[in-house]
Design a protein around this motif. Structure first.
Motif, PDB file in Angstrom:
ATOM      1  N   PRO A  81       0.821  -1.288  -0.063  1.00 35.92           N
ATOM      2  CA  PRO A  81      -0.076   0.128   0.022  1.00 35.92           C
ATOM      3  C   PRO A  81       0.742   1.192  -0.039  1.00 35.92           C
ATOM      4  CG  PRO A  81      -0.840  -1.533   1.661  1.00 35.92           C
ATOM      5  CD  PRO A  81       0.472  -2.169   1.315  1.00 35.92           C
ATOM      6  N   LEU A  82       0.461   2.179  -0.722  1.00 33.96           N
ATOM      7  CA  LEU A  82       1.273   3.561  -0.769  1.00 33.96           C
ATOM      8  C   LEU A  82       0.685   4.300   0.123  1.00 33.96           C
ATOM      9  CD1 LEU A  82       1.574   4.253  -4.574  1.00 33.96           C
ATOM     10  CD2 LEU A  82       2.847   2.828  -3.069  1.00 33.96           C
ATOM     11  N   ARG A  83       1.489   5.394   0.784  1.00 27.33           N
ATOM     12  CA  ARG A  83       0.961   6.343   1.939  1.00 27.33           C
ATOM     13  C   ARG A  83       1.200   7.546   1.421  1.00 27.33           C
ATOM     14  NH1 ARG A  83       5.586   2.845   5.178  1.00 27.33           N
ATOM     15  NH2 ARG A  83       4.527   0.882   5.357  1.00 27.33           N
ATOM     16  N   PRO A  84       0.729   8.719   2.206  1.00 29.30           N
ATOM     17  CA  PRO A  84       0.976  10.056   1.790  1.00 29.30           C
ATOM     18  C   PRO A  84       2.522  10.326   2.119  1.00 29.30           C
ATOM     19  CG  PRO A  84      -1.157   9.718   3.127  1.00 29.30           C
ATOM     20  CD  PRO A  84      -0.467   8.438   2.823  1.00 29.30           C
ATOM     21  N   LEU A  85       2.796  11.273   1.325  1.00 32.63           N
ATOM     22  CA  LEU A  85       4.399  11.760   1.176  1.00 32.63           C
ATOM     23  C   LEU A  85       4.412  13.180   1.515  1.00 32.63           C
ATOM     24  CD1 LEU A  85       6.019   9.735  -1.814  1.00 32.63           C
ATOM     25  CD2 LEU A  85       5.897   9.131   0.768  1.00 32.63           C
ATOM     26  N   ARG A  90      -1.946  11.998   9.351  1.00 35.86           N
ATOM     27  CA  ARG A  90      -3.036  12.268  10.270  1.00 35.86           C
ATOM     28  C   ARG A  90      -3.529  13.630   9.574  1.00 35.86           C
ATOM     29  NH1 ARG A  90       1.021  11.850  14.200  1.00 35.86           N
ATOM     30  NH2 ARG A  90       0.484   9.956  15.961  1.00 35.86           N
ATOM     31  N   THR A  91      -2.663  14.325   8.659  1.00 32.79           N
ATOM     32  CA  THR A  91      -3.214  15.274   8.124  1.00 32.79           C
ATOM     33  C   THR A  91      -4.458  14.987   6.911  1.00 32.79           C
ATOM     34  OG1 THR A  91      -1.180  16.321   7.956  1.00 32.79           O
ATOM     35  CG2 THR A  91      -2.870  17.174   6.521  1.00 32.79           C
ATOM     36  N   PHE A  92      -4.497  13.868   6.600  1.00 33.91           N
ATOM     37  CA  PHE A  92      -5.541  13.447   5.768  1.00 33.91           C
ATOM     38  C   PHE A  92      -6.678  12.358   6.247  1.00 33.91           C
ATOM     39  CE2 PHE A  92      -1.609  14.658   3.360  1.00 33.91           C
ATOM     40  CZ  PHE A  92      -2.014  15.679   2.558  1.00 33.91           C
ATOM     41  N   GLY A  93      -6.294  12.160   7.392  1.00 32.40           N
ATOM     42  CA  GLY A  93      -7.205  11.383   8.130  1.00 32.40           C
ATOM     43  C   GLY A  93      -7.169   9.757   7.399  1.00 32.40           C
ATOM     44  N   THR A  94      -8.705   9.610   7.316  1.00 33.72           N
ATOM     45  CA  THR A  94      -8.899   8.246   6.353  1.00 33.72           C
ATOM     46  C   THR A  94      -8.946   8.354   4.919  1.00 33.72           C
ATOM     47  OG1 THR A  94     -11.063   8.434   6.909  1.00 33.72           O
ATOM     48  CG2 THR A  94      -9.979   7.320   8.463  1.00 33.72           C
ATOM     49  N   ASP A  95      -8.612   9.482   4.394  1.00 31.69           N
ATOM     50  CA  ASP A  95      -8.613   9.826   3.040  1.00 31.69           C
ATOM     51  C   ASP A  95      -7.273  10.119   2.413  1.00 31.69           C
ATOM     52  OD1 ASP A  95      -9.500  10.441   0.469  1.00 31.69           O
ATOM     53  OD2 ASP A  95     -10.501  12.719   1.133  1.00 31.69           O
ATOM     54  N   LEU A 104       6.071   5.418  -1.421  1.00 39.95           N
ATOM     55  CA  LEU A 104       7.019   4.672  -0.318  1.00 39.95           C
ATOM     56  C   LEU A 104       8.538   5.184  -0.622  1.00 39.95           C
ATOM     57  CD1 LEU A 104       5.757   1.256  -0.972  1.00 39.95           C
ATOM     58  CD2 LEU A 104       5.343   2.552   0.987  1.00 39.95           C
ATOM     59  N   THR A 105       9.216   5.442   0.572  1.00 39.51           N
ATOM     60  CA  THR A 105      10.694   5.829   0.586  1.00 39.51           C
ATOM     61  C   THR A 105      11.396   4.342   0.338  1.00 39.51           C
ATOM     62  OG1 THR A 105      10.694   5.453   2.902  1.00 39.51           O
ATOM     63  CG2 THR A 105      10.247   7.688   2.205  1.00 39.51           C
ATOM     64  N   ARG A 106      12.773   4.753   0.163  1.00 39.89           N
ATOM     65  CA  ARG A 106      13.554   3.529  -0.567  1.00 39.89           C
ATOM     66  C   ARG A 106      13.401   2.402   0.777  1.00 39.89           C
ATOM     67  NH1 ARG A 106      19.484   5.900  -2.042  1.00 39.89           N
ATOM     68  NH2 ARG A 106      18.628   7.627  -3.301  1.00 39.89           N
ATOM     69  N   ARG A 107      13.458   1.324   0.262  1.00 44.57           N
ATOM     70  CA  ARG A 107      13.395   0.138   0.985  1.00 44.57           C
ATOM     71  C   ARG A 107      13.561  -1.246   0.401  1.00 44.57           C
ATOM     72  NH1 ARG A 107       8.165   0.598   3.517  1.00 44.57           N
ATOM     73  NH2 ARG A 107       8.572   2.718   3.050  1.00 44.57           N
ATOM     74  N   ASP A 108      14.359  -2.066   1.309  1.00 39.93           N
ATOM     75  CA  ASP A 108      14.505  -3.378   1.005  1.00 39.93           C
ATOM     76  C   ASP A 108      13.410  -4.083   0.525  1.00 39.93           C
ATOM     77  OD1 ASP A 108      17.012  -3.599   3.526  1.00 39.93           O
ATOM     78  OD2 ASP A 108      17.456  -2.991   1.414  1.00 39.93           O
ATOM     79  N   VAL A 184      13.460  -0.627  -3.596  1.00 38.33           N
ATOM     80  CA  VAL A 184      12.382   0.265  -4.753  1.00 38.33           C
ATOM     81  C   VAL A 184      11.956   1.177  -3.797  1.00 38.33           C
ATOM     82  CG1 VAL A 184      10.327  -0.925  -3.576  1.00 38.33           C
ATOM     83  CG2 VAL A 184      10.288   0.024  -5.917  1.00 38.33           C
ATOM     84  N   GLU A 185      11.801   2.431  -4.742  1.00 38.69           N
ATOM     85  CA  GLU A 185      11.143   3.815  -4.051  1.00 38.69           C
ATOM     86  C   GLU A 185      10.126   4.266  -5.139  1.00 38.69           C
ATOM     87  OE1 GLU A 185      12.546   8.252  -2.310  1.00 38.69           O
ATOM     88  OE2 GLU A 185      13.983   6.886  -3.390  1.00 38.69           O
ATOM     89  N   ILE A 186       9.069   4.684  -4.691  1.00 34.13           N
ATOM     90  CA  ILE A 186       8.191   5.031  -5.667  1.00 34.13           C
ATOM     91  C   ILE A 186       7.490   6.453  -5.185  1.00 34.13           C
ATOM     92  CG2 ILE A 186       6.525   3.466  -4.543  1.00 34.13           C
ATOM     93  CD1 ILE A 186       5.145   3.467  -7.278  1.00 34.13           C
ATOM     94  N   ARG A 187       7.041   7.142  -6.148  1.00 34.87           N
ATOM     95  CA  ARG A 187       6.181   8.616  -5.898  1.00 34.87           C
ATOM     96  C   ARG A 187       5.262   8.783  -6.847  1.00 34.87           C
ATOM     97  NH1 ARG A 187      11.393  12.667  -7.016  1.00 34.87           N
ATOM     98  NH2 ARG A 187      11.354  12.699  -9.294  1.00 34.87           N
ATOM     99  N   VAL A 188       3.934   8.972  -6.223  1.00 34.99           N
ATOM    100  CA  VAL A 188       2.812   9.359  -7.333  1.00 34.99           C
ATOM    101  C   VAL A 188       2.297  10.502  -7.233  1.00 34.99           C
ATOM    102  CG1 VAL A 188       0.633   8.543  -7.934  1.00 34.99           C
ATOM    103  CG2 VAL A 188       2.393   6.651  -7.359  1.00 34.99           C
ATOM    104  N   ARG A 189       2.272  11.410  -7.959  1.00 40.26           N
ATOM    105  CA  ARG A 189       1.654  12.880  -7.640  1.00 40.26           C
ATOM    106  C   ARG A 189       0.641  13.320  -8.530  1.00 40.26           C
ATOM    107  NH1 ARG A 189       3.764  16.983  -4.835  1.00 40.26           N
ATOM    108  NH2 ARG A 189       3.436  19.008  -5.584  1.00 40.26           N
TER     109      ARG A 189
END
Length: 483
Positions: A81-85, A90-95, A104-108, A184-189
């Motif tokens: 699952p992707l997360r707000p970056l 909390r700024t976006f609550g459940t939306d 996602l930031t860089r990760r193994d 991998v690292e990913i950003r969706v804008r």
């Protein structure tokens, strides 16, 4: 990939390509540190504020995947699952869709070779950009940011068909082939709205798909010797193979090309079976085709059975938009990755295209059901009925397709369209099943060899490949024996 955006059933457009076992490294690329403090294997991320957690400890498994330890298909699909970056969740609550950027930031991660992004609603369009960077498993070097084609909703099953109404479909980007990777690292804008300030909402349920195509029982270069037929076939393998029984024995990896002599014999037989006044049929020699068995398709992944349309009137040419970073010897792995992404990630019943062509001109059987039969595909939304889809592996918006690939398209269409009495230089009329360019029920005239963009508002198959379709039509007609 599309000139204008529209909501529709989402699904993916398939050579000029070479795998980034070592990707080009910009000045900002980061190599893996020599000492990691971990056992041998893929190393830890370099320290820093953007280093994310490892995903190795808790591998995610698609619910449809068999449990470990059983007779499971080779390869795997991991869904993260992707997360707000850029700000607190909390700024976006459940939306999270209200966030202008997710990722996602860089990760193994466990090894993978192909990536894509999916979301819950297949009718929702991702208005924005998707970029990923990956770490090569061979040397630990991070790639530059790579664009993922977001406008994938011009593919898929036609509305109203069983596949289109299956309830399993998801929205999805095109898949991107990145080669053997373990980070991998990913950003969706989200893109900016017409106001120039506000941003549109991102689709709900954005998830990163990491696909490991797995190893085939044997994975030789396409031009080398064929695999020996197995001693026994599963029921699904036997059915897929039997659909080609006229051309090759059970379990064959390759359907051999016709010689000039066998092609003439077949044409004479077709003429003899036709009415006395009928002319000699224009059927090009059958080209060499690598079967699903030959590229390692696991028949347990797809739905059982085959779906056919009445005939084949036209061929739609696509590019896969998977990038050009593969070698021809790796094309079977690319196909297995796309196959798994189409079925497990996008929710299709099988591989979407009827055929695929790599940069060396090798032709591959796509969706199961028989290379000579009118198999209903999921390639050109609205015009899958009575057509076939040919995907050239690669991205051809700015890169020219190799001559070998264009020739392969011509040879394939000369044979397959010829079986159905179609002149490659002529036009054919198809009835729209619904889409963003033509309303359902509208009759539309197409070139017998058309580009995906002719049936949908899209850039596929890329301007450079689209510009070669005239050459393909002329060559295809010559292979049929037409002037």
């Amino acid at each position: 990939m599309r000139a204008s955006l529209a909501s529709s059933v989402a699904v993916a457009c398939a050579a000029a390509l070479a795998l980034p076992v070592t990707l080009a490294v910009p000045a900002t690329a980061t190599a893996r540190p020599a000492a990691t403090g971990r056992p041998a294997g893929p190393s830890a991320l370099p320290p820093g504020p953007d280093a994310g957690p490892s995903d190795r400890a808790e591998p995610s498994r698609d619910p449809a995947e068999p449990s470990p330890g059983g007779d499971e298909p080779p390869g795997s699909t991991r869904s993260l699952p992707l997360r707000p970056l850029g700000t607190s969740v909390r700024t976006f609550g459940t939306d999270p869709g209200a966030a202008p950027e997710q990722g996602l930031t860089r990760r193994d991660v466990s090894p993978f070779s192909l990536v894509g992004v999916v979301w819950d609603d297949p009718a929702a369009v991702l208005h924005g950009t998707v970029q990923v960077r990956t770490r090569a498993a061979a040397d630990g070097v991070w790639s530059a940011w790579q664009d993922v084609e977001t406008h994938n909703d011009e593919h898929g099953a036609d509305p109203g068909t069983a596949e289109g109404a299956s309830g399993t479909l998801r929205g999805s980007t095109a898949p991107l082939w990145v080669g053997d990777s373990d980070g991998v690292e990913i950003r969706v804008r989200a893109e900016t709205a017409d106001t120039g300030t506000d941003r549109v909402r991102l689709p709900a349920g954005l998830r990163l798909e990491l696909v490991d195509p797995g190893e085939a029982p044997a994975d030789p270069a396409p031009g080398t010797r064929a695999m020996a037929p197995p001693a026994a076939l599963t029921a699904a393998e036997a059915a897929a193979s039997a659909a080609n029984g006229q051309w090759a024995p059970a379990g064959a990896a390759v359907i051999p090309a016709e010689t000039a002599e066998t092609a003439e014999t077949a044409a004479q037989a077709a003429t003899a079976a036709a009415p006395a006044a009928a002319k000699k049929p224009y059927i090009g020699p059958r080209p060499r085709i690598i079967t699903r068995k030959g590229w390692g398709a696991d028949e347990r992944l797809r739905e059982k059975g085959f779906v056919y349309t009445k005939t084949i009137k036209a061929a739609f040419v696509h590019h896969t938009a998977t990038g050009n970073n593969y070698r021809c010897a790796q094309a079977p792995s690319v196909l297995r990755g796309i196959y798994r992404y189409h079925v497990k990630s996008s929710g299709w019943r099988d591989f979407g295209y009827n055929f695929a062509v790599d940069r060396c001109g090798n032709i591959y059987e796509g969706r199961a059901g028989g290379v000579a039969k009118p198999v209903l595909g999921a390639h050109t939304l609205g015009f899958n009925t009575n057509s076939m889809g040919i995907a050239v592996l690669g991205s051809f918006g700015g890169s020219a397709p190799p001559a070998a690939a264009v020739t392969a398209v011509a040879r394939l269409t000369a044979w397959k369209l010829g079986l159905h009495g179609v002149n490659p230089k002529g036009t054919q009329t198809l009835v729209s099943g619904g889409g963003n360019r033509y309303k359902k029920g509208r009759k539309v005239a197409f070139h017998a060899i058309a580009g995906h963009r002719d049936g949908f508002a899209t850039e596929c198959p890329g301007s450079r490949l689209y510009g070669k379709l005239g050459t393909a039509r002329a060559s295809s007609a010559k292979y049929q024996g037409r002037r």
